[in-house]
Design an enzyme around this catalytic site. Structure first.
Site, PDB file in Angstrom:
ATOM      1  N   GLY A 160     -28.472  41.224 -37.577  1.00  0.00           N
ATOM      2  CA  GLY A 160     -28.490  40.586 -36.256  1.00  0.00           C
ATOM      3  C   GLY A 160     -28.829  39.115 -36.419  1.00  0.00           C
ATOM      4  O   GLY A 160     -28.694  38.558 -37.513  1.00  0.00           O
ATOM      5  N   ARG A 161     -29.317  38.513 -35.339  1.00  0.00           N
ATOM      6  CA  ARG A 161     -29.592  37.063 -35.372  1.00  0.00           C
ATOM      7  C   ARG A 161     -30.528  36.677 -36.518  1.00  0.00           C
ATOM      8  O   ARG A 161     -30.264  35.737 -37.261  1.00  0.00           O
ATOM      9  CB  ARG A 161     -30.218  36.620 -34.043  1.00  0.00           C
ATOM     10  CG  ARG A 161     -29.232  36.298 -32.967  1.00  0.00           C
ATOM     11  CD  ARG A 161     -29.965  35.759 -31.742  1.00  0.00           C
ATOM     12  NE  ARG A 161     -30.812  36.794 -31.185  1.00  0.00           N
ATOM     13  CZ  ARG A 161     -30.488  37.560 -30.149  1.00  0.00           C
ATOM     14  NH1 ARG A 161     -29.352  37.375 -29.526  1.00  0.00           N
ATOM     15  NH2 ARG A 161     -31.300  38.483 -29.708  1.00  0.00           N
ATOM     16  N   ILE A 162     -31.645  37.414 -36.653  1.00  0.00           N
ATOM     17  CA  ILE A 162     -32.642  37.021 -37.659  1.00  0.00           C
ATOM     18  C   ILE A 162     -32.127  37.349 -39.067  1.00  0.00           C
ATOM     19  O   ILE A 162     -32.256  36.533 -39.989  1.00  0.00           O
ATOM     20  CB  ILE A 162     -34.009  37.673 -37.361  1.00  0.00           C
ATOM     21  CG1 ILE A 162     -34.529  37.161 -36.004  1.00  0.00           C
ATOM     22  CG2 ILE A 162     -35.021  37.358 -38.471  1.00  0.00           C
ATOM     23  CD1 ILE A 162     -35.754  37.883 -35.467  1.00  0.00           C
ATOM     24  N   ALA A 244     -39.950  42.728 -39.331  1.00  0.00           N
ATOM     25  CA  ALA A 244     -39.346  43.282 -38.110  1.00  0.00           C
ATOM     26  C   ALA A 244     -40.405  43.997 -37.264  1.00  0.00           C
ATOM     27  O   ALA A 244     -41.045  43.361 -36.416  1.00  0.00           O
ATOM     28  CB  ALA A 244     -38.188  44.185 -38.484  1.00  0.00           C
ATOM     29  N   ARG A 245     -40.597  45.269 -37.512  1.00  0.00           N
ATOM     30  CA  ARG A 245     -41.640  46.029 -36.835  1.00  0.00           C
ATOM     31  C   ARG A 245     -42.249  46.993 -37.831  1.00  0.00           C
ATOM     32  O   ARG A 245     -41.543  47.561 -38.679  1.00  0.00           O
ATOM     33  CB  ARG A 245     -41.077  46.805 -35.642  1.00  0.00           C
ATOM     34  CG  ARG A 245     -40.915  45.980 -34.375  1.00  0.00           C
ATOM     35  CD  ARG A 245     -42.270  45.574 -33.793  1.00  0.00           C
ATOM     36  NE  ARG A 245     -42.154  44.823 -32.567  1.00  0.00           N
ATOM     37  CZ  ARG A 245     -42.141  43.485 -32.479  1.00  0.00           C
ATOM     38  NH1 ARG A 245     -42.228  42.758 -33.574  1.00  0.00           N
ATOM     39  NH2 ARG A 245     -42.058  42.896 -31.309  1.00  0.00           N
ATOM     40  N   GLU A 274     -50.762  48.107 -35.862  1.00  0.00           N
ATOM     41  CA  GLU A 274     -51.413  46.797 -35.770  1.00  0.00           C
ATOM     42  C   GLU A 274     -52.561  46.807 -34.767  1.00  0.00           C
ATOM     43  O   GLU A 274     -52.419  47.427 -33.715  1.00  0.00           O
ATOM     44  CB  GLU A 274     -50.377  45.756 -35.295  1.00  0.00           C
ATOM     45  CG  GLU A 274     -49.437  45.339 -36.383  1.00  0.00           C
ATOM     46  CD  GLU A 274     -48.425  44.312 -35.929  1.00  0.00           C
ATOM     47  OE1 GLU A 274     -47.301  44.352 -36.442  1.00  0.00           O
ATOM     48  OE2 GLU A 274     -48.740  43.479 -35.075  1.00  0.00           O
ATOM     49  N   HIS A 292     -48.772  39.130 -38.647  1.00  0.00           N
ATOM     50  CA  HIS A 292     -47.700  39.047 -37.636  1.00  0.00           C
ATOM     51  C   HIS A 292     -47.463  37.586 -37.202  1.00  0.00           C
ATOM     52  O   HIS A 292     -47.666  37.238 -36.038  1.00  0.00           O
ATOM     53  CB  HIS A 292     -48.040  39.931 -36.420  1.00  0.00           C
ATOM     54  CG  HIS A 292     -46.830  40.340 -35.623  1.00  0.00           C
ATOM     55  ND1 HIS A 292     -46.724  41.543 -34.983  1.00  0.00           N
ATOM     56  CD2 HIS A 292     -45.673  39.690 -35.349  1.00  0.00           C
ATOM     57  CE1 HIS A 292     -45.569  41.624 -34.348  1.00  0.00           C
ATOM     58  NE2 HIS A 292     -44.903  40.496 -34.558  1.00  0.00           N
ATOM     59  N   GLY A 294     -44.525  35.832 -37.629  1.00  0.00           N
ATOM     60  CA  GLY A 294     -43.102  35.464 -37.611  1.00  0.00           C
ATOM     61  C   GLY A 294     -42.757  34.265 -36.748  1.00  0.00           C
ATOM     62  O   GLY A 294     -42.123  33.318 -37.193  1.00  0.00           O
TER      63      GLY A 294
HETATM   64  C1  DGY Z   1     -41.462  39.256 -31.281  1.00  0.00           C
HETATM   65  O1  DGY Z   1     -41.061  38.278 -30.656  1.00  0.00           O
HETATM   66  O2  DGY Z   1     -40.911  40.353 -31.241  1.00  0.00           O
HETATM   67  C2  DGY Z   1     -42.720  39.080 -32.058  1.00  0.00           C
HETATM   68  O3  DGY Z   1     -42.787  40.021 -33.075  1.00  0.00           O
HETATM   69  C3  DGY Z   1     -43.926  39.190 -31.158  1.00  0.00           C
HETATM   70  O4  DGY Z   1     -43.731  40.197 -30.257  1.00  0.00           O
END
Ligand code: DGY
Length: 326
Positions: A160-162, A244-245, A274, A292, A294
């Site tokens: 995807g975008r990232i 990501a997550r 988390e 976290h 990012g």
């Molecule tokens: C996002 O933008 O999804 C970051 O991880 C914070 O929620």
């Protein structure tokens, strides 16, 4: 009492000052004073008492929370691109619109993934600890040797975008060969532009990659996508990166795989529970752990807030917010 005509907006966490100022200018904004995540009871109160909420990843907005009566809130303008902490189906069922803040954080999150990749390959966390502890005795040819990055193979799970922004950095910046698996791949011209090679399965990527970076959304399908079986497909010399997550990786299985030497190391920005981090990970030198971060730059955190504000403004003007996800 809210000023007539101005929607009441509850903001669950402190936001950068320019965003808070703009929220106060445009809305009857109830800003966070103590910057603590709201409890389930406080979230329910907010949904009863406000027209809108600006939640973050630290708020769990469940079906139970959304079952509150009477429900006044009509929009959840999430501050962040990921929205797996919101029960979107329950929001839908209650007629509550959900928006997110995509695009503005793509570059920073991709930078974070590349930073983690470099850190774990070149033992940056370990090196920092070494210098700070006073243990460093000086340069020597065999000291703290890491793994070369330039020219290696990067496997992306999700384009995807990232994922695409990571691919650009890796290919054009580090001359890396880029492989990917994505069940919903971008158009062929986009893939060609990145010189990215598709693979039919996650396992195909894992078997070939020197670095594996995760860029899938968190959904029931991607929960524990990196489980014991998939971790066992990685090369013993390969590294896993997750921006990501957290729940995409089975953290217990990751610890076991690292112990068995099924992969060389891991670099994580996100965690299953988390802010809890599986304690074993804290003891491993070949693991890089960030809190976290990012999207954590001044510029991007302001841009995310302005994007959430735009979504609120459009919604209360009767338009469809640009970033509506439900
Ligand atoms: C996002 O933008 O999804 C970051 O991880 C914070 O929620």
């Amino acid at each position: 009492m809210s000023a007539p005509g101005r929607p009441t907006v509850v903001v669950t966490r402190r936001l950068p000052a320019p965003v808070e100022a703009e929220l106060e200018r445009a809305f009857d904004a109830r800003l966070s004073r103590d910057d603590h995540p709201l409890t389930p009871a406080q979230l329910k109160d907010a949904l009863r008492g406000a027209d809108a909420l600006v939640p973050t990843v630290s708020d769990r907005i469940t079906g139970d929370t959304l079952a509150v009566e009477p429900l006044r809130a009509r929009i959840l303008a999430n501050y962040g691109v990921g929205f797996n902490h919101i029960d979107v189906a329950a929001a839908n069922a209650r007629g509550v619109v959900v928006t997110n803040t995509p695009e503005v954080l793509t570059d920073d999150t991709a930078d974070d993934a590349v930073m983690l990749l470099l850190m774990v390959a070149r033992r940056a966390g370990e090196g920092e600890r070494h210098v700070r502890s006073g243990a460093w005795t000086g340069w020597r040819p065999t000291h703290m040797l890491g793994t070369k990055v330039t020219g290696k193979t990067l496997g992306l799970i999700g384009l995807g975008r990232i994922g695409r922004a990571v691919a650009r950095r890796a290919h054009h910046g580090f001359g890396m060969r880029v492989l990917f698996h994505d069940p919903y791949p971008p158009p062929a011209d986009v893939v060609a532009d990145l010189a990215a090679e598709p693979r039919a399965t996650v396992e195909d990527v894992l078997r070939e990659a020197d670095f594996v970076s995760l860029h899938s959304p968190a959904t029931p399908e991607t929960r524990h996508l990196m489980n014991a079986e998939r971790l066992a497909c990685m090369r013993p010399t390969a590294f896993l990166i997750n921006t990501a997550r957290g729940d995409i990786v089975d953290e217990a299985a990751l610890v076991a795989a690292l112990r068995r030497g099924q992969l060389a190391g891991a670099a994580l920005d996100v965690y299953e529970k988390e802010p809890h981090v599986t304690p074993d990970l804290l003891t491993m030198e070949n693991v890089v752990l960030l809190p976290h971060l990012g999207s954590a730059t001044e510029e991007t955190r302001v841009a995310m807030g302005m994007r959430a504000l735009d979504n609120l403004t459009a919604f209360f003007a009767g338009a469809t917010p640009r970033d509506r996800v439900a």
